[in-house]
Write an enzyme that holds these catalytic residues in place. Structure first.
Site, PDB file in Angstrom:
ATOM      1  N   ASP A  38      42.829  13.012   1.225  1.00 54.27           N
ATOM      2  CA  ASP A  38      43.824  13.066   0.154  1.00 54.27           C
ATOM      3  C   ASP A  38      45.234  13.376   0.651  1.00 54.27           C
ATOM      4  O   ASP A  38      46.202  13.214  -0.090  1.00 54.27           O
ATOM      5  CB  ASP A  38      43.397  14.114  -0.883  1.00 54.27           C
ATOM      6  CG  ASP A  38      42.054  13.761  -1.498  1.00 54.27           C
ATOM      7  OD1 ASP A  38      41.869  12.588  -1.855  1.00 54.27           O
ATOM      8  OD2 ASP A  38      41.190  14.647  -1.595  1.00 54.27           O
ATOM      9  N   HIS A  60      38.527  18.729  -5.240  1.00 55.85           N
ATOM     10  CA  HIS A  60      37.867  17.475  -4.830  1.00 55.85           C
ATOM     11  C   HIS A  60      38.883  16.335  -5.007  1.00 55.85           C
ATOM     12  O   HIS A  60      39.982  16.377  -4.438  1.00 55.85           O
ATOM     13  CB  HIS A  60      36.583  17.321  -5.645  1.00 55.85           C
ATOM     14  CG  HIS A  60      35.648  16.236  -5.200  1.00 55.85           C
ATOM     15  ND1 HIS A  60      35.687  15.662  -3.954  1.00 55.85           N
ATOM     16  CD2 HIS A  60      34.632  15.589  -5.856  1.00 55.85           C
ATOM     17  CE1 HIS A  60      34.745  14.728  -3.854  1.00 55.85           C
ATOM     18  NE2 HIS A  60      34.094  14.663  -5.003  1.00 55.85           N
ATOM     19  N   HIS A  88      38.311  21.277   4.587  1.00 55.59           N
ATOM     20  CA  HIS A  88      37.126  20.514   4.162  1.00 55.59           C
ATOM     21  C   HIS A  88      35.889  21.379   4.292  1.00 55.59           C
ATOM     22  O   HIS A  88      35.806  22.213   5.190  1.00 55.59           O
ATOM     23  CB  HIS A  88      36.957  19.239   5.009  1.00 55.59           C
ATOM     24  CG  HIS A  88      36.106  18.218   4.324  1.00 55.59           C
ATOM     25  ND1 HIS A  88      34.736  18.205   4.440  1.00 55.59           N
ATOM     26  CD2 HIS A  88      36.426  17.199   3.493  1.00 55.59           C
ATOM     27  CE1 HIS A  88      34.258  17.217   3.708  1.00 55.59           C
ATOM     28  NE2 HIS A  88      35.252  16.588   3.126  1.00 55.59           N
ATOM     29  N   SER A 107      31.185  14.836  -6.383  1.00 58.57           N
ATOM     30  CA  SER A 107      30.998  13.624  -7.211  1.00 58.57           C
ATOM     31  C   SER A 107      29.667  12.942  -6.905  1.00 58.57           C
ATOM     32  O   SER A 107      28.969  12.494  -7.816  1.00 58.57           O
ATOM     33  CB  SER A 107      32.167  12.655  -7.040  1.00 58.57           C
ATOM     34  OG  SER A 107      32.424  12.389  -5.679  1.00 58.57           O
ATOM     35  N   ARG A 148      39.424   9.189   7.668  1.00 55.60           N
ATOM     36  CA  ARG A 148      40.001   8.449   6.524  1.00 55.60           C
ATOM     37  C   ARG A 148      41.511   8.702   6.459  1.00 55.60           C
ATOM     38  O   ARG A 148      42.279   7.834   6.048  1.00 55.60           O
ATOM     39  CB  ARG A 148      39.329   8.885   5.210  1.00 55.60           C
ATOM     40  CG  ARG A 148      37.836   8.606   5.181  1.00 55.60           C
ATOM     41  CD  ARG A 148      37.166   9.210   3.956  1.00 55.60           C
ATOM     42  NE  ARG A 148      37.296  10.657   3.907  1.00 55.60           N
ATOM     43  CZ  ARG A 148      36.881  11.432   2.911  1.00 55.60           C
ATOM     44  NH1 ARG A 148      36.285  10.886   1.863  1.00 55.60           N
ATOM     45  NH2 ARG A 148      37.038  12.742   2.948  1.00 55.60           N
TER      46      ARG A 148
HETATM   47  N1  HAX Z   1      45.067  26.012   1.867  1.00 54.28           N
HETATM   48  C1  HAX Z   1      44.958  27.350   1.720  1.00 54.28           C
HETATM   49  N2  HAX Z   1      43.801  28.031   1.844  1.00 54.28           N
HETATM   50  C2  HAX Z   1      42.712  27.314   2.142  1.00 54.28           C
HETATM   51  C3  HAX Z   1      42.745  25.920   2.339  1.00 54.28           C
HETATM   52  C4  HAX Z   1      43.985  25.268   2.158  1.00 54.28           C
HETATM   53  N3  HAX Z   1      44.103  23.954   2.273  1.00 54.28           N
HETATM   54  N4  HAX Z   1      41.502  25.498   2.638  1.00 54.28           N
HETATM   55  C5  HAX Z   1      40.696  26.571   2.630  1.00 54.28           C
HETATM   56  N5  HAX Z   1      41.428  27.678   2.325  1.00 54.28           N
HETATM   57  C6  HAX Z   1      40.937  29.043   2.136  1.00 54.28           C
HETATM   58  C7  HAX Z   1      39.871  29.074   1.051  1.00 54.28           C
HETATM   59  O1  HAX Z   1      40.464  29.078  -0.241  1.00 54.28           O
HETATM   60  C8  HAX Z   1      39.112  30.321   1.405  1.00 54.28           C
HETATM   61  O2  HAX Z   1      39.896  31.435   0.988  1.00 54.28           O
HETATM   62  P1  HAX Z   1      39.202  32.758   0.372  1.00 54.28           P
HETATM   63  O3  HAX Z   1      38.238  33.229   1.420  1.00 54.28           O
HETATM   64  O4  HAX Z   1      40.358  33.663   0.149  1.00 54.28           O
HETATM   65  O5  HAX Z   1      38.517  32.328  -0.889  1.00 54.28           O
HETATM   66  C9  HAX Z   1      39.125  30.304   2.928  1.00 54.28           C
HETATM   67  O6  HAX Z   1      40.249  29.468   3.303  1.00 54.28           O
HETATM   68  C10 HAX Z   1      37.873  29.724   3.560  1.00 54.28           C
HETATM   69  O7  HAX Z   1      37.643  28.446   3.050  1.00 54.28           O
HETATM   70  P2  HAX Z   1      36.834  27.355   3.896  1.00 54.28           P
HETATM   71  O8  HAX Z   1      35.468  27.887   4.143  1.00 54.28           O
HETATM   72  O9  HAX Z   1      37.638  26.920   5.055  1.00 54.28           O
HETATM   73  O10 HAX Z   1      36.814  26.113   2.897  1.00 54.28           O
HETATM   74  P3  HAX Z   1      35.751  25.771   1.750  1.00 54.28           P
HETATM   75  O11 HAX Z   1      34.609  25.032   2.350  1.00 54.28           O
HETATM   76  O12 HAX Z   1      35.429  26.970   0.918  1.00 54.28           O
HETATM   77  O13 HAX Z   1      36.614  24.802   0.812  1.00 54.28           O
HETATM   78  C11 HAX Z   1      38.091  23.021   0.324  1.00 54.28           C
HETATM   79  C12 HAX Z   1      36.917  23.488   1.183  1.00 54.28           C
HETATM   80  C13 HAX Z   1      38.291  21.542   0.536  1.00 54.28           C
HETATM   81  C14 HAX Z   1      37.763  23.282  -1.146  1.00 54.28           C
HETATM   82  C15 HAX Z   1      39.359  23.819   0.733  1.00 54.28           C
HETATM   83  O14 HAX Z   1      39.664  23.562   2.085  1.00 54.28           O
HETATM   84  C16 HAX Z   1      40.570  23.525  -0.133  1.00 54.28           C
HETATM   85  O15 HAX Z   1      40.737  24.161  -1.192  1.00 54.28           O
HETATM   86  N6  HAX Z   1      41.478  22.576   0.303  1.00 54.28           N
HETATM   87  C17 HAX Z   1      42.609  22.171  -0.484  1.00 54.28           C
HETATM   88  C18 HAX Z   1      42.220  21.240  -1.609  1.00 54.28           C
HETATM   89  C19 HAX Z   1      41.807  19.882  -1.059  1.00 54.28           C
HETATM   90  O16 HAX Z   1      42.496  19.275  -0.257  1.00 54.28           O
HETATM   91  N7  HAX Z   1      40.675  19.358  -1.542  1.00 54.28           N
HETATM   92  C20 HAX Z   1      40.172  18.026  -1.151  1.00 54.28           C
HETATM   93  C21 HAX Z   1      39.017  18.100  -0.163  1.00 54.28           C
HETATM   94  C22 HAX Z   1      38.492  16.752   0.242  1.00 54.28           C
HETATM   95  C23 HAX Z   1      37.907  16.054  -0.930  1.00 54.28           C
HETATM   96  O17 HAX Z   1      36.889  16.408  -1.494  1.00 54.28           O
HETATM   97  N8  HAX Z   1      38.558  15.038  -1.386  1.00 54.28           N
HETATM   98  O18 HAX Z   1      38.227  14.449  -2.517  1.00 54.28           O
END
Ligand code: HAX
Length: 441
Positions: free
Chosen positions: A373, A271, A318, A241, A327
């Site tokens: 979140d 996000h 994250h 964002s 937070r």
């Molecule tokens: N549950 C299951 N698998 C997860 C995970 C979770 N909560 N978090 C990461 N992973 C997986 C990824 O999908 C990725 O899998 P692949 O290699 O198979 O594609 C692997 O673990 C490595 O990911 P990472 O390097 O640890 O995490 P990223 O930096 O790529 O992604 C995210 C960060 C926040 C997008 C991710 O942790 C996620 O999808 N979390 C769940 C959704 C979430 O809570 N989002 C909010 C984040 C905070 C925010 O912005 N708030 O607004």
């Protein structure tokens, strides 16, 4: 010119001179190296932006102008009789770079009250959408409808000198922040309360008035809104964002256009939408297990099923943080103080004990800990706000504080159009074979 505008201009002029000198003396210094994987994988860890308002540390979490969340809770002015920081104070801190006095915060509350008028066509635009439209879509559409009010767009069309961009952006940022709670509350009351709208209360602070217009008069909910609006406001510049708002603003799009773009990024489930996904996931778990208080084993089993279905556990992980998000901790403390026996809040805490070891055991997740979140929805449900599709709108109202303060800085510092270089996989393949010398050896 207003007092805050004067102070901002003074700080920005000084920072502009500092940056000019810094680039004159050190402009060619190498700040990091980029690996091929980073180019393909979301530019993680690649330094490429300047954002003055806050800085994220992987271990310690967010600091706003150097202050942690517990420090802000101690040092920022509070509402009479309250104990949570007023978001007006955080905005002042992010914009001016100094802690505000009580008077500064009262002044800002009064300025936002004065600027909060929303023209009728914005409500008419919201009404033109089906009520079933997701609240985030209604919110973004409303922000775009409000773009008719942009001072920046009007002054640019009339031939504004580039030295004045910051001034027009400042006015747009203040107007937009002042108006957002009214629009958000309108969408909430329209969608969930049969269009029974509540007029603003000119005696309340920005977040307290927002709670009032949403229809929540409980003092605990008002305190929660003050905390919520403070902790969700900013998370340095690289998140979707903030980065989107900054990127779109770099084309000299006005504050309304830039912020609406940022909101569309916040609306993604990886996000900001994660806050609705968390409560949806827990409600579905409770439904399936037929209990309000699932045990650790039941939750562990449900997590495994979520993962086997190829889904993420919302609220965990994250891109930058490598520890529990402060937070999350701030909200947990709020829960312990105001509602320690609430079964949903307790479930959030059991999930917190259960999920990290499971995610860790997968071996691929860089951060198994909860983010902001994971906790927010349960606190809202406690006060009766069960309509989880609305949660990301709350996040959006708060996020405006950080990204719009940053847009003021962007224009005051004269940051240029953002335009990084992209490449194709074919070019990379050629480069690896030594057939293309685009980067040299
Ligand atoms: N549950 C299951 N698998 C997860 C995970 C979770 N909560 N978090 C990461 N992973 C997986 C990824 O999908 C990725 O899998 P692949 O290699 O198979 O594609 C692997 O673990 C490595 O990911 P990472 O390097 O640890 O995490 P990223 O930096 O790529 O992604 C995210 C960060 C926040 C997008 C991710 O942790 C996620 O999808 N979390 C769940 C959704 C979430 O809570 N989002 C909010 C984040 C905070 C925010 O912005 N708030 O607004």
């Amino acid at each position: 010119m207003g007092i805050i505008k004067d102070r901002f201009k003074e700080k920005a002029d000084a920072k502009g001179v500092e940056i000019k000198d810094l680039l004159k003396d050190h402009g060619t210094k190498v700040i990091g190296e980029v690996q091929l994987a980073q180019v393909f994988q979301g530019m993680r860890g690649m330094t490429g932006l300047v954002t003055e308002t806050s800085l994220l540390d992987a271990q310690d979490g967010i600091r706003f102008r150097g202050y942690s969340i517990p420090e802000l809770q101690e040092k920022l002015p509070k509402y009479d009789g309250g104990s949570e920081p007023l978001p007006e104070g955080l905005f002042y801190l992010m914009l001016v770079g100094e802690l505000p006095t009580e008077e500064d915060v009262q002044h800002l509350t009064a300025v936002w009250q004065r600027r909060s008028h929303v023209p009728n066509h914005v409500f008419a635009t919201i009404e033109a959408l089906p009520v079933s439209t997701h609240p985030m879509t209604q919110f973004t559409v409303a922000v775009m409808a409000l773009q008719t009010e942009s001072q920046f767009a009007k002054r640019y069309a009339a031939g504004m000198n580039k030295k004045d961009y910051w001034d027009a952006m400042f006015d747009d940022a203040m107007d937009l922040i002042a108006r957002l709670p009214r629009i958000a509350a309108y969408i909430y009351r329209r969608k969930y309360k049969n269009g029974d709208h509540i007029q603003p209360n000119g005696l309340l602070d920005w977040a307290g008035n927002f709670a009032h217009m949403l229809g929540y008069e409980n003092e605990g909910f008002k305190e929660l809104m003050r905390l919520y609006m403070t902790i969700h406001a900013d998370h340095e510049g690289g998140n979707v964002s903030a980065h989107t708002t900054h990127l779109v603003g770099s084309a000299l799009s006005d504050a309304y256009q830039s912020f609406a773009a940022g909101l569309n990024g916040l609306a993604g489930p990886l996000h900001g939408l994660a806050n609705q996904e968390v409560i949806k996931w827990i409600f579905e778990m409770r439904e399936e297990l037929q209990t309000e208080s699932p045990t650790g084993e039941q939750i562990a089993d449900y997590v495994q099923r979520t993962l086997s279905a190829g889904k993420v556990v919302p609220g965990y992980g994250h891109a930058v943080l490598r520890k529990t998000d402060p937070r999350f901790t701030a909200q947990m403390e709020f829960g312990k103080k105001h509602m320690p026996d609430d079964p949903l809040v307790q479930t959030i805490w059991t999930v917190y004990e259960t999920v990290p070891p499971i995610l860790q055991s997968l071996g691929k997740i860089k951060n198994p800990w909860p983010n902001v979140d994971a906790h927010s929805g349960a606190l809202l449900v406690h006060y009766g706000m069960v309509e989880y599709e609305f949660y990301t709108v709350l996040f959006g109202v708060s996020r405006a504080l950080g990204v719009l303060a940053s847009l003021c800085w962007d224009r005051a510092l004269g940051f240029p159009l953002e335009r990084p270089k992209s490449i194709t996989t074919d070019l990379v393949a050629k480069w690896l074979k030594g057939e293309d010398e685009i980067w040299g050896d």
